[in-house]
Scaffold this active site. Structure first.
Site, PDB file in Angstrom:
ATOM      1  N   GLU A   5      33.110  39.268  33.926  1.00  0.00           N
ATOM      2  CA  GLU A   5      33.971  40.376  33.516  1.00  0.00           C
ATOM      3  C   GLU A   5      33.540  41.659  34.247  1.00  0.00           C
ATOM      4  O   GLU A   5      34.358  42.401  34.760  1.00  0.00           O
ATOM      5  CB  GLU A   5      33.864  40.541  32.008  1.00  0.00           C
ATOM      6  CG  GLU A   5      35.033  41.272  31.426  1.00  0.00           C
ATOM      7  CD  GLU A   5      34.934  41.342  29.919  1.00  0.00           C
ATOM      8  OE1 GLU A   5      34.113  40.606  29.351  1.00  0.00           O
ATOM      9  OE2 GLU A   5      35.660  42.164  29.344  1.00  0.00           O
ATOM     10  N   ARG A  37      22.767  26.038  27.868  1.00  0.00           N
ATOM     11  CA  ARG A  37      23.229  25.206  26.748  1.00  0.00           C
ATOM     12  C   ARG A  37      23.894  23.921  27.222  1.00  0.00           C
ATOM     13  O   ARG A  37      23.992  22.955  26.469  1.00  0.00           O
ATOM     14  CB  ARG A  37      24.140  26.023  25.822  1.00  0.00           C
ATOM     15  CG  ARG A  37      23.350  27.074  25.033  1.00  0.00           C
ATOM     16  CD  ARG A  37      24.253  27.863  24.103  1.00  0.00           C
ATOM     17  NE  ARG A  37      25.248  28.642  24.786  1.00  0.00           N
ATOM     18  CZ  ARG A  37      25.027  29.828  25.365  1.00  0.00           C
ATOM     19  NH1 ARG A  37      23.842  30.386  25.301  1.00  0.00           N
ATOM     20  NH2 ARG A  37      26.000  30.470  25.984  1.00  0.00           N
TER      21      ARG A  37
HETATM   22  P1  AMP Z   1      33.162  31.110  31.516  1.00  0.00           P
HETATM   23  O1  AMP Z   1      32.520  31.057  32.869  1.00  0.00           O
HETATM   24  O2  AMP Z   1      33.848  32.400  31.229  1.00  0.00           O
HETATM   25  O3  AMP Z   1      34.054  29.894  31.258  1.00  0.00           O
HETATM   26  O4  AMP Z   1      31.992  31.086  30.432  1.00  0.00           O
HETATM   27  C1  AMP Z   1      31.333  29.921  30.140  1.00  0.00           C
HETATM   28  C2  AMP Z   1      29.860  30.154  29.952  1.00  0.00           C
HETATM   29  O5  AMP Z   1      29.577  31.321  29.201  1.00  0.00           O
HETATM   30  C3  AMP Z   1      29.270  28.974  29.210  1.00  0.00           C
HETATM   31  O6  AMP Z   1      28.020  28.654  29.800  1.00  0.00           O
HETATM   32  C4  AMP Z   1      29.125  29.496  27.789  1.00  0.00           C
HETATM   33  O7  AMP Z   1      27.893  29.071  27.248  1.00  0.00           O
HETATM   34  C5  AMP Z   1      29.156  31.004  27.888  1.00  0.00           C
HETATM   35  N1  AMP Z   1      30.125  31.624  26.971  1.00  0.00           N
HETATM   36  C6  AMP Z   1      31.236  32.328  27.320  1.00  0.00           C
HETATM   37  N2  AMP Z   1      31.883  32.786  26.247  1.00  0.00           N
HETATM   38  C7  AMP Z   1      31.206  32.354  25.164  1.00  0.00           C
HETATM   39  C8  AMP Z   1      31.396  32.468  23.738  1.00  0.00           C
HETATM   40  N3  AMP Z   1      32.433  33.131  23.216  1.00  0.00           N
HETATM   41  N4  AMP Z   1      30.488  31.877  22.929  1.00  0.00           N
HETATM   42  C9  AMP Z   1      29.452  31.187  23.447  1.00  0.00           C
HETATM   43  N5  AMP Z   1      29.218  31.043  24.761  1.00  0.00           N
HETATM   44  C10 AMP Z   1      30.079  31.610  25.625  1.00  0.00           C
END
Ligand code: AMP
Length: 178
Positions: free
Chosen positions: A99, A62
């Site tokens: 996670e 995305r």
């Molecule tokens: P993080 O590495 O935990 O910051 O997660 C970021 C990535 O996971 C991004 O590429 C987001 O598209 C996806 N992502 C994580 N949580 C969500 C959420 N609640 N809604 C949509 N996309 C998420």
């Protein structure tokens, strides 16, 4: 209505996707509205117009949607950061913790020149694992991270604070507190 209010109205929240307990922020409704898309690109670009930005790196998948438009708007190259095994050429790789388990992202070794100043873009910042792995990839390639750009920031997860602690500017269009 401000752009933030429009985004809050248009981003769809899907409970328990892709797994129980996650509220997924679905940005696909935005893509059906060309006027809001062009407002988004301008707002994403605003902090970097007239800056020293020399490339935008977008994170699969995305982060490609608005990342490429942002690069075009700023008239700089776009660099795709992809999931493991998708890039055809020699690539740097970085693994990061999820996670449960871990994931790998990659970037072509010749995507940047040494010292090139890069903005990292993704749709959403949650724990920060993906964005910080992207910044390590850019540094491995000799690039310099100039800033981070997101549509959405989940302020109740550690990502925003981790990035603020790094001292590199963080820009997002909507922040959710809880
Ligand atoms: P993080 O590495 O935990 O910051 O997660 C970021 C990535 O996971 C991004 O590429 C987001 O598209 C996806 N992502 C994580 N949580 C969500 C959420 N609640 N809604 C949509 N996309 C998420």
């Amino acid at each position: 209505m401000s752009l933030t209010e429009k985004l809050q109205g248009a981003i769809r929240e899907v409970a328990d996707f892709p797994k129980p307990g996650i509220i997924f922020k679905d940005i696909t409704p935005l893509l059906q509205d060309p006027a809001i898309c062009s407002e988004i690109v301008q707002a994403l670009a605003r902090p970097f117009v007239g800056s020293e930005v020399q490339a935008v790196a977008g994170i699969e998948s995305r982060g490609f949607l608005f990342g490429f438009l942002l690069a075009q708007y700023l008239k700089v190259p776009f660099v795709p950061i992809r999931k493991e095994g998708k890039l055809p050429w020699l690539a740097h790789r970085q693994s990061y913790d999820l996670e449960y388990g871990s994931a790998v992202i990659e970037m072509h070794r010749d995507a940047l020149t040494p010292g090139q100043r890069v903005v990292i873009h993704d749709d959403l910042l949650a724990t920060g694992g993906t964005a910080l792995a992207a910044s390590r990839l850019i540094e491995d390639a000799g690039g310099v991270v100039l800033g981070y750009s997101f549509l959405v920031e989940l302020g109740f997860l550690p990502g925003p604070q981790l990035i603020k602690n790094s001292g590199i500017p963080l820009h997002s269009l909507v922040q959710y507190k809880g």
